[in-house]
Design a protein around this motif. Structure first.
Motif, PDB file in Angstrom:
ATOM      1  N   UNK A   1       0.842  -1.185   0.000  1.00 27.09           N
ATOM      2  CA  UNK A   1       0.000   0.000   0.000  1.00 27.09           C
ATOM      3  C   UNK A   1       0.886   1.247   0.000  1.00 27.09           C
ATOM      4  N   UNK A   2       0.536   2.193  -0.854  1.00 30.76           N
ATOM      5  CA  UNK A   2       1.319   3.425  -0.959  1.00 30.76           C
ATOM      6  C   UNK A   2       0.880   4.368   0.164  1.00 30.76           C
TER       7      UNK A   2
ATOM      8  N   UNK B   1      -2.146  13.246   2.299  1.00 30.07           N
ATOM      9  CA  UNK B   1      -2.990  13.038   3.462  1.00 30.07           C
ATOM     10  C   UNK B   1      -4.434  13.308   3.075  1.00 30.07           C
ATOM     11  N   UNK B   2      -5.311  12.846   3.904  1.00 28.25           N
ATOM     12  CA  UNK B   2      -6.737  13.055   3.714  1.00 28.25           C
ATOM     13  C   UNK B   2      -7.403  12.977   5.081  1.00 28.25           C
TER      14      UNK B   2
ATOM     15  N   UNK C   1     -11.632  15.882   3.416  1.00 35.14           N
ATOM     16  CA  UNK C   1     -10.763  16.997   3.062  1.00 35.14           C
ATOM     17  C   UNK C   1      -9.463  16.462   2.497  1.00 35.14           C
ATOM     18  N   UNK C   2      -9.171  16.848   1.271  1.00 33.15           N
ATOM     19  CA  UNK C   2      -7.940  16.448   0.596  1.00 33.15           C
ATOM     20  C   UNK C   2      -7.013  17.657   0.501  1.00 33.15           C
ATOM     21  N   UNK C   3      -5.747  17.472   0.129  1.00 30.23           N
ATOM     22  CA  UNK C   3      -4.834  18.610   0.008  1.00 30.23           C
ATOM     23  C   UNK C   3      -5.325  19.666  -0.981  1.00 30.23           C
ATOM     24  N   UNK C   4      -6.011  19.263  -2.035  1.00 29.17           N
ATOM     25  CA  UNK C   4      -6.491  20.246  -3.007  1.00 29.17           C
ATOM     26  C   UNK C   4      -7.538  21.167  -2.385  1.00 29.17           C
ATOM     27  N   UNK C   5      -8.298  20.672  -1.403  1.00 30.59           N
ATOM     28  CA  UNK C   5      -9.272  21.521  -0.723  1.00 30.59           C
ATOM     29  C   UNK C   5      -8.568  22.635   0.046  1.00 30.59           C
TER      30      UNK C   5
END
Length: 73
Positions: free
Chosen positions: A7-8, A13-14, A28-32
């Motif tokens: 697993x990578x 992060x999320x 919530x993802x980094x792009x958010x």
């Protein structure tokens, strides 16, 4: 036998928020976060520019010289 890839874990992060009955409420993802920071930055720029282009407020307010006359029937 074929070995499955590990697993990578270095993909970022999320943050996931669940309710009490294990239903996903939001993720919530980094792009958010990048979009949030961009929105805050643009809001500050717009707020500063709005203050600069707004006309100055009247600095002196004068009281009326005579009280208004009340007409009573």
């Amino acid at each position: 036998m074929k070995k499955l890839p590990d697993q990578v874990t270095d993909g970022g992060w999320s943050v996931q928020v669940y309710s009490g009955d294990r239903r996903l409420l939001c993720s919530l993802d980094p792009s958010h976060i990048w979009m949030l920071m961009l929105g805050i930055f643009l809001g500050l720029v717009m707020g500063i520019s709005w203050v600069r282009v707004s006309p100055p407020a009247e600095s002196e307010w004068s009281e009326p010289s005579a009280p208004p006359i009340l007409n009573v029937d």
